[in-house]
Design an enzyme around this catalytic site. Structure first.
Site, mmCIF file in Angstrom:
data_model
loop_
_atom_site.group_PDB
_atom_site.id
_atom_site.type_symbol
_atom_site.label_atom_id
_atom_site.label_comp_id
_atom_site.label_asym_id
_atom_site.label_seq_id
_atom_site.Cartn_x
_atom_site.Cartn_y
_atom_site.Cartn_z
ATOM 1 N N VAL A 78 0.589 -1.140 0.068
ATOM 2 C CA VAL A 78 -0.076 0.053 -0.013
ATOM 3 C C VAL A 78 0.648 1.233 -0.186
ATOM 4 O O VAL A 78 0.204 2.650 -0.030
ATOM 5 C CB VAL A 78 -0.899 -0.106 1.399
ATOM 6 C CG1 VAL A 78 -1.781 -1.481 0.618
ATOM 7 C CG2 VAL A 78 -0.064 -0.057 2.653
ATOM 8 N N SER A 84 11.832 2.364 2.909
ATOM 9 C CA SER A 84 10.736 1.346 3.405
ATOM 10 C C SER A 84 9.885 1.178 2.702
ATOM 11 O O SER A 84 9.004 2.362 2.130
ATOM 12 C CB SER A 84 10.313 1.904 5.113
ATOM 13 O OG SER A 84 9.176 3.481 5.557
ATOM 14 N N VAL A 86 4.890 -0.886 3.130
ATOM 15 C CA VAL A 86 4.109 -0.588 3.790
ATOM 16 C C VAL A 86 3.206 -1.691 3.509
ATOM 17 O O VAL A 86 3.299 -1.427 1.617
ATOM 18 C CB VAL A 86 3.344 0.185 4.078
ATOM 19 C CG1 VAL A 86 2.451 0.457 5.751
ATOM 20 C CG2 VAL A 86 4.863 1.072 5.317
ATOM 21 N N ASP A 197 9.040 15.416 10.015
ATOM 22 C CA ASP A 197 8.277 15.495 8.497
ATOM 23 C C ASP A 197 6.948 15.300 8.715
ATOM 24 O O ASP A 197 6.093 14.974 7.665
ATOM 25 C CB ASP A 197 8.607 13.628 8.263
ATOM 26 C CG ASP A 197 8.966 13.991 6.534
ATOM 27 O OD1 ASP A 197 9.139 15.524 6.217
ATOM 28 O OD2 ASP A 197 8.792 13.287 5.933
#
Length: 342
Positions: A78, A84, A86, A197
């Site tokens: 997704v 990274s 997810v 962020d």
């Protein structure tokens, strides 16, 4: 040198278990017990608690998250960032989760440090407007497991041409909830957490459009006696960085306040922090703010269907948050209380 979680997965897991289950945990994610005098413990171990409560997160086995994500099937992917990816998953008890897998084998030691740093920040946060950490996994790789936010990010809902136009009431509720979540990170959480962020793609939405601040990969915590931290290298999102951060690397709560101001403008206008022609939202919006032409800031897709008083308040708060001098920006407590964003 092989990273710690590969050199001795059992030892690494014992460390995490000692962090997550050492003594009893309080409502803000803190735990009882003495801190170990190691860099890892310093990154992730919390200060003493105020009241006992069961641990809020646990260590998952690789088999659990492997089954939950259907072997990390591509259809469950997704989101993907620079460090990274997810996956959506479903645990055996039926809970829907987001499994964040840290990538980048080229920098194993830094990845390990970043993993512990993120665990040591979001692992202590418990608030309706902060994405809840359920646990982690260090078998075979490094994973963080969160509650799944069903509607994706604010950015996706705001900018995806295929998505319905977000109405004003929803936008205002997102602004209010995000402000409350950020105030909690700065003042309500047992650690002073600076997110670093804050942006529309890092605020997720539940099924009922409740905003939840996510992605603590760049987050830092400040000891109570510190006024700020000096950070290098400079990381974050262009168009959302406070001047004192990108020029001197200085980070404190006002760093997030500046980014929140940009976030407010993005919600109001429907414009990205930097558009396709590389023009920043701030440079576009400042003349309208200075001239008091608030109606020019409202996303034209909404038409006239918005609350004028709420719009004026949000625009006023945004104008304070994006001030060049950090000293003249409000705190998030002032944003939620004195300036009536809520």
């Amino acid at each position: 040198m092989r990273p710690l979680y590969l050199r001795s997965s059992g030892s690494f897991k014992k460390l995490l278990l000692s962090i997550g289950h050492r003594g009893t945990k309080n409502g803000n994610g803190g735990v009882d017990g003495k801190e170990k005098d190691t860099p890892a413990a310093a990154a992730a171990a919390p200060p003493p608690p105020e009241s006992p409560r069961k641990p809020a997160w646990r260590c998952f086995s690789y088999d659990e998250i492997h089954r939950a994500t259907n072997a990390f099937h591509k259809d469950n992917l997704v989101g993907r960032g620079g460090s990274s990816e997810v996956y959506r998953g479903e645990l055996a008890d039926g809970r829907t989760v987001a499994v964040k897998r840290l990538m980048g084998a080229w920098a194993c030691e830094r990845r390990e440090r970043d993993f512990l740093a993120e665990l040591g920040t979001v692992g202590h946060a418990r608030h309706p407007n902060v994405c809840a950490l359920l646990g982690c996994c260090v078998d075979r790789d490094l994973y963080l497991v969160f509650h799944f936010s069903g509607r994706g990010s604010v950015s996706a809902n705001l900018h995806d041409e295929k998505a319905p136009v977000m109405g004003w009431a929803v936008r205002h509720a997102i602004a209010v909830g995000t402000a409350r979540g950020l105030e909690y990170l700065h003042k309500g959480c047992q650690r002073r957490i600076i997110h670093r962020d804050i942006k529309a793609s890092n605020v997720l939405l539940t099924d009922d459009f409740q905003p939840q601040i996510s992605d603590f990969g760049l987050a830092k915590w400040l000891p109570s006696e510190w006024t700020h931290r000096a950070i290098a290298p400079i990381e974050g999102t262009f168009g959302c960085l406070a001047p004192e951060y990108y020029t001197h690397g200085i980070v404190d709560e006002k760093t997030d306040v500046f980014a929140f101001g940009v976030f407010l403008l993005e919600i109001m206008t429907g414009r990205k922090p930097v558009d396709g022609s590389h023009k920043s939202l701030l440079s576009w919006a400042r003349p309208f703010l200075n001239e008091g032409r608030i109606e020019a800031l409202v996303d034209p897709r909404i038409g006239g269907d918005y609350d004028g008083e709420q719009t004026r308040r949000l625009a006023f708060v945004a104008s304070l948050c994006i001030r060049s001098s950090a000293t003249w920006r409000p705190s998030m407590t002032e944003v939620t209380s004195h300036h009536s964003v809520t």
